[in-house]
Design a protein around this motif. Structure first.
Motif, PDB file in Angstrom:
ATOM      1  N   VAL A  37      77.117  41.807  27.071  1.00 22.42           N
ATOM      2  CA  VAL A  37      76.472  40.493  27.644  1.00 22.42           C
ATOM      3  C   VAL A  37      75.503  40.800  28.694  1.00 22.42           C
ATOM      4  O   VAL A  37      74.325  40.356  28.798  1.00 22.42           O
ATOM      5  CB  VAL A  37      77.432  39.328  27.956  1.00 22.42           C
ATOM      6  CG1 VAL A  37      76.840  38.177  28.436  1.00 22.42           C
ATOM      7  CG2 VAL A  37      78.390  38.888  26.455  1.00 22.42           C
TER       8      VAL A  37
ATOM      9  N   ASN B 270      63.446  29.649  26.800  1.00 22.38           N
ATOM     10  CA  ASN B 270      64.328  28.452  26.624  1.00 22.38           C
ATOM     11  C   ASN B 270      63.317  27.294  26.071  1.00 22.38           C
ATOM     12  O   ASN B 270      63.434  26.396  25.164  1.00 22.38           O
ATOM     13  CB  ASN B 270      64.871  28.043  27.998  1.00 22.38           C
ATOM     14  CG  ASN B 270      66.438  28.413  27.936  1.00 22.38           C
ATOM     15  OD1 ASN B 270      66.831  28.573  26.918  1.00 22.38           O
ATOM     16  ND2 ASN B 270      66.921  28.206  29.078  1.00 22.38           N
TER      17      ASN B 270
ATOM     18  N   LYS C 220      70.027  18.857  29.752  1.00 25.96           N
ATOM     19  CA  LYS C 220      70.456  19.263  31.101  1.00 25.96           C
ATOM     20  C   LYS C 220      70.416  17.884  32.077  1.00 25.96           C
ATOM     21  O   LYS C 220      70.944  17.751  32.777  1.00 25.96           O
ATOM     22  CB  LYS C 220      69.540  20.185  31.638  1.00 25.96           C
ATOM     23  CG  LYS C 220      69.741  21.771  31.157  1.00 25.96           C
ATOM     24  CD  LYS C 220      68.987  22.663  31.499  1.00 25.96           C
ATOM     25  CE  LYS C 220      69.420  24.076  31.040  1.00 25.96           C
ATOM     26  NZ  LYS C 220      68.345  25.153  31.175  1.00 25.96           N
TER      27      LYS C 220
ATOM     28  N   ALA D  25      77.637  30.443  35.686  1.00 22.71           N
ATOM     29  CA  ALA D  25      76.668  30.944  34.895  1.00 22.71           C
ATOM     30  C   ALA D  25      75.584  30.427  35.028  1.00 22.71           C
ATOM     31  O   ALA D  25      74.852  29.804  34.031  1.00 22.71           O
ATOM     32  CB  ALA D  25      77.327  30.776  33.477  1.00 22.71           C
TER      33      ALA D  25
ATOM     34  N   GLY E 252      72.490  30.933  36.054  1.00 18.07           N
ATOM     35  CA  GLY E 252      71.337  31.823  35.602  1.00 18.07           C
ATOM     36  C   GLY E 252      70.296  31.506  36.406  1.00 18.07           C
ATOM     37  O   GLY E 252      70.166  31.727  37.684  1.00 18.07           O
TER      38      GLY E 252
ATOM     39  N   ILE F 243      77.216  35.875  36.666  1.00 18.75           N
ATOM     40  CA  ILE F 243      77.698  37.357  36.852  1.00 18.75           C
ATOM     41  C   ILE F 243      76.723  38.285  36.905  1.00 18.75           C
ATOM     42  O   ILE F 243      76.783  39.500  37.203  1.00 18.75           O
ATOM     43  CB  ILE F 243      78.722  37.508  35.596  1.00 18.75           C
ATOM     44  CG1 ILE F 243      79.708  38.935  35.709  1.00 18.75           C
ATOM     45  CG2 ILE F 243      77.696  37.823  34.384  1.00 18.75           C
ATOM     46  CD1 ILE F 243      80.875  38.756  34.678  1.00 18.75           C
ATOM     47  N   ASN F 244      75.523  37.860  36.507  1.00 19.44           N
ATOM     48  CA  ASN F 244      74.484  38.612  36.278  1.00 19.44           C
ATOM     49  C   ASN F 244      73.421  38.992  37.218  1.00 19.44           C
ATOM     50  O   ASN F 244      72.651  37.821  37.562  1.00 19.44           O
ATOM     51  CB  ASN F 244      73.826  38.494  34.899  1.00 19.44           C
ATOM     52  CG  ASN F 244      72.752  39.656  34.530  1.00 19.44           C
ATOM     53  OD1 ASN F 244      71.613  39.715  35.170  1.00 19.44           O
ATOM     54  ND2 ASN F 244      72.856  40.403  33.390  1.00 19.44           N
TER      55      ASN F 244
ATOM     56  N   ASN G 131      82.196  36.080  38.407  1.00 18.38           N
ATOM     57  CA  ASN G 131      82.676  36.147  37.105  1.00 18.38           C
ATOM     58  C   ASN G 131      83.282  34.827  36.904  1.00 18.38           C
ATOM     59  O   ASN G 131      84.532  34.656  37.794  1.00 18.38           O
ATOM     60  CB  ASN G 131      83.656  37.271  36.716  1.00 18.38           C
ATOM     61  CG  ASN G 131      83.936  37.297  35.162  1.00 18.38           C
ATOM     62  OD1 ASN G 131      83.747  36.341  34.600  1.00 18.38           O
ATOM     63  ND2 ASN G 131      84.616  38.451  34.672  1.00 18.38           N
TER      64      ASN G 131
ATOM     65  N   PHE H  26      75.527  26.473  28.809  1.00 14.29           N
ATOM     66  CA  PHE H  26      75.242  27.785  27.656  1.00 14.29           C
ATOM     67  C   PHE H  26      75.647  29.167  28.525  1.00 14.29           C
ATOM     68  O   PHE H  26      75.186  30.060  28.163  1.00 14.29           O
ATOM     69  CB  PHE H  26      73.576  27.672  27.632  1.00 14.29           C
ATOM     70  CG  PHE H  26      73.284  26.316  27.171  1.00 14.29           C
ATOM     71  CD1 PHE H  26      73.378  25.794  25.901  1.00 14.29           C
ATOM     72  CD2 PHE H  26      72.383  25.506  28.058  1.00 14.29           C
ATOM     73  CE1 PHE H  26      73.048  24.735  25.468  1.00 14.29           C
ATOM     74  CE2 PHE H  26      71.677  24.434  27.526  1.00 14.29           C
ATOM     75  CZ  PHE H  26      72.247  23.753  26.222  1.00 14.29           C
TER      76      PHE H  26
ATOM     77  N   ASN I  77      79.428  33.168  26.287  1.00 13.19           N
ATOM     78  CA  ASN I  77      79.091  34.488  26.782  1.00 13.19           C
ATOM     79  C   ASN I  77      80.323  35.048  27.327  1.00 13.19           C
ATOM     80  O   ASN I  77      80.422  36.256  27.814  1.00 13.19           O
ATOM     81  CB  ASN I  77      78.049  34.650  27.543  1.00 13.19           C
ATOM     82  CG  ASN I  77      76.610  34.256  27.061  1.00 13.19           C
ATOM     83  OD1 ASN I  77      76.231  34.722  25.864  1.00 13.19           O
ATOM     84  ND2 ASN I  77      76.155  33.133  27.399  1.00 13.19           N
TER      85      ASN I  77
HETATM   86  C1  LIG Z   1      72.058  31.207  28.480  1.00 14.64           C
HETATM   87  S1  LIG Z   1      72.353  31.643  30.307  1.00 14.64           S
HETATM   88  C2  LIG Z   1      72.325  30.115  30.753  1.00 14.64           C
HETATM   89  C3  LIG Z   1      71.934  29.835  32.386  1.00 14.64           C
HETATM   90  C4  LIG Z   1      71.713  28.452  32.700  1.00 14.64           C
HETATM   91  N1  LIG Z   1      72.915  27.979  33.011  1.00 14.64           N
HETATM   92  C5  LIG Z   1      70.756  27.285  31.937  1.00 14.64           C
HETATM   93  O1  LIG Z   1      71.686  26.516  31.331  1.00 14.64           O
HETATM   94  O2  LIG Z   1      69.906  27.813  31.792  1.00 14.64           O
HETATM   95  C6  LIG Z   1      74.040  32.112  30.178  1.00 14.64           C
HETATM   96  C7  LIG Z   1      74.170  32.891  31.547  1.00 14.64           C
HETATM   97  O3  LIG Z   1      75.898  33.032  31.692  1.00 14.64           O
HETATM   98  C8  LIG Z   1      76.005  34.082  32.442  1.00 14.64           C
HETATM   99  N2  LIG Z   1      77.299  34.746  32.239  1.00 14.64           N
HETATM  100  C9  LIG Z   1      77.790  35.361  31.142  1.00 14.64           C
HETATM  101  N3  LIG Z   1      79.009  35.814  31.388  1.00 14.64           N
HETATM  102  C10 LIG Z   1      79.302  35.333  32.609  1.00 14.64           C
HETATM  103  C11 LIG Z   1      80.771  35.312  33.146  1.00 14.64           C
HETATM  104  N4  LIG Z   1      81.822  36.007  32.457  1.00 14.64           N
HETATM  105  N5  LIG Z   1      80.764  34.735  34.431  1.00 14.64           N
HETATM  106  C12 LIG Z   1      79.537  34.005  35.050  1.00 14.64           C
HETATM  107  N6  LIG Z   1      78.416  34.002  34.356  1.00 14.64           N
HETATM  108  C13 LIG Z   1      78.365  34.674  33.033  1.00 14.64           C
HETATM  109  C14 LIG Z   1      74.889  35.114  32.115  1.00 14.64           C
HETATM  110  O4  LIG Z   1      74.624  36.227  32.941  1.00 14.64           O
HETATM  111  C15 LIG Z   1      73.740  34.126  32.105  1.00 14.64           C
HETATM  112  O5  LIG Z   1      73.027  33.968  33.431  1.00 14.64           O
END
Ligand SMILES: C[S@@+](CC[C@H](N)C(=O)[O-])C[C@H]1O[C@@H](n2cnc3c(N)ncnc32)[C@H](O)[C@@H]1O
Length: 250
Positions: free
Chosen positions: A24, A39, A51, A70, A72, A95-96, A122, A140, A144
């Motif tokens: 991921v 997006n 949103k 998460a 982003g 996380i990223n 995380n 979203f 993941n």
């Molecule tokens: C599709 S993006 C969504 C970003 C934002 N929330 C949005 O709606 O535009 C998914 C996000 O989930 C994060 N993510 C994935 N696994 C995660 C985890 N275990 N803990 C925290 N964030 C995580 C990814 O790094 C990514 O930034």
């Protein structure tokens, strides 16, 4: 999805549990710089409406503590920072580090200041004390996460009593006709758009597959209840392509 299995799914592939997070991570490192553009293109801008509804249902007020996990590139955080005001706090956590960096740069460019913190974390093991937040959103993101039940428990733990968790996520379309059209779009068009705009078809193939593997509306509702949330309810958006779940910690 559960913590007692040795394998899990990464899209349609079965992978060792220990591998999913790095797979991921590769997806989001790869798409981070083009994430916002994609997006808007993929959803024809409708993600903004989803949103906006999430913000309305969050009930966030001045002085509140909010966690956007998460988060982003920070779309929800941006709006929350206005709502909580100077006495409140919003934590944009992800996380990223690539996604977090794009999000932080975007929010700073938009003049967001002192009430936002950026934390690499995380969702399964949130580094915050119990009962810290009035509201938590995960948009979203849950799809993941390797161990979604652990993430729901962790989010519930750091919610204050009376606090709300909102999960905005792709879900199961309600009509067979919509489902067919959506399949055509996701598996034929999406990877091509990903190739053209982000130079990465595989990540957008993963997106389509991960959506199909994600729990449906009722299953997610049950998972939130098992994690300890109450009064869990959901609203289908765009015919169930997306669902907004909300639960309260009593
Ligand atoms: C599709 S993006 C969504 C970003 C934002 N929330 C949005 O709606 O535009 C998914 C996000 O989930 C994060 N993510 C994935 N696994 C995660 C985890 N275990 N803990 C925290 N964030 C995580 C990814 O790094 C990514 O930034």
């Amino acid at each position: 999805m559960t913590s007692d299995k040795h394998t899990t799914h990464f899209g349609y592939q079965e992978v060792p549990v220990t591998e999913k997070a790095s797979r991921v991570a590769d997806v989001f490192h790869s798409v981070a710089s083009r994430y916002d553009v994609m997006n808007d293109l993929m959803s024809f801008g409708i993600h903004r409406v989803w949103k906006r509804l999430t913000i309305e249902r969050a009930g966030v007020r001045p002085g509140h503590n909010v966690l956007d996990i998460a988060g982003g590139t920070g779309d929800l955080t941006f709006r929350f920072s206005r709502l909580v005001g100077p006495r409140g706090r919003v934590v944009l956590a992800d996380i990223n580090e690539s996604m977090l960096r794009v999000g932080r740069d975007k929010l700073i460019d938009r003049g967001v200041g002192g009430n936002v913190e950026y934390v690499q974390a995380n969702a399964e093991t949130l580094p915050f004390p119990d009962n810290s937040f009035d509201c938590i959103t995960i948009a979203f993101g849950l799809r993941n996460v390797t161990d979604q039940n652990a993430a729901l428990r962790s989010m519930t733990r750091v919610l204050k009593p009376g606090g709300r968790l909102l999960v905005l996520e792709f879900s199961k379309p309600r009509s067979a006709l919509l489902n067919r059209a959506y399949d055509e779009y996701s598996f034929r068009l999406l990877p091509r758009m990903g190739e053209c705009v982000a130079g990465d078809a595989d990540s957008y193939r993963y997106l389509a597959e991960s959506i199909r593997m994600h729990p449906d509306q009722e299953t997610l509702k049950g998972m939130m209840e098992t994690a300890g949330l109450e009064r869990v309810e959901y609203t289908n958006l765009t015919g169930g392509i997306v669902a907004l779940h909300r639960g309260i910690k009593l």
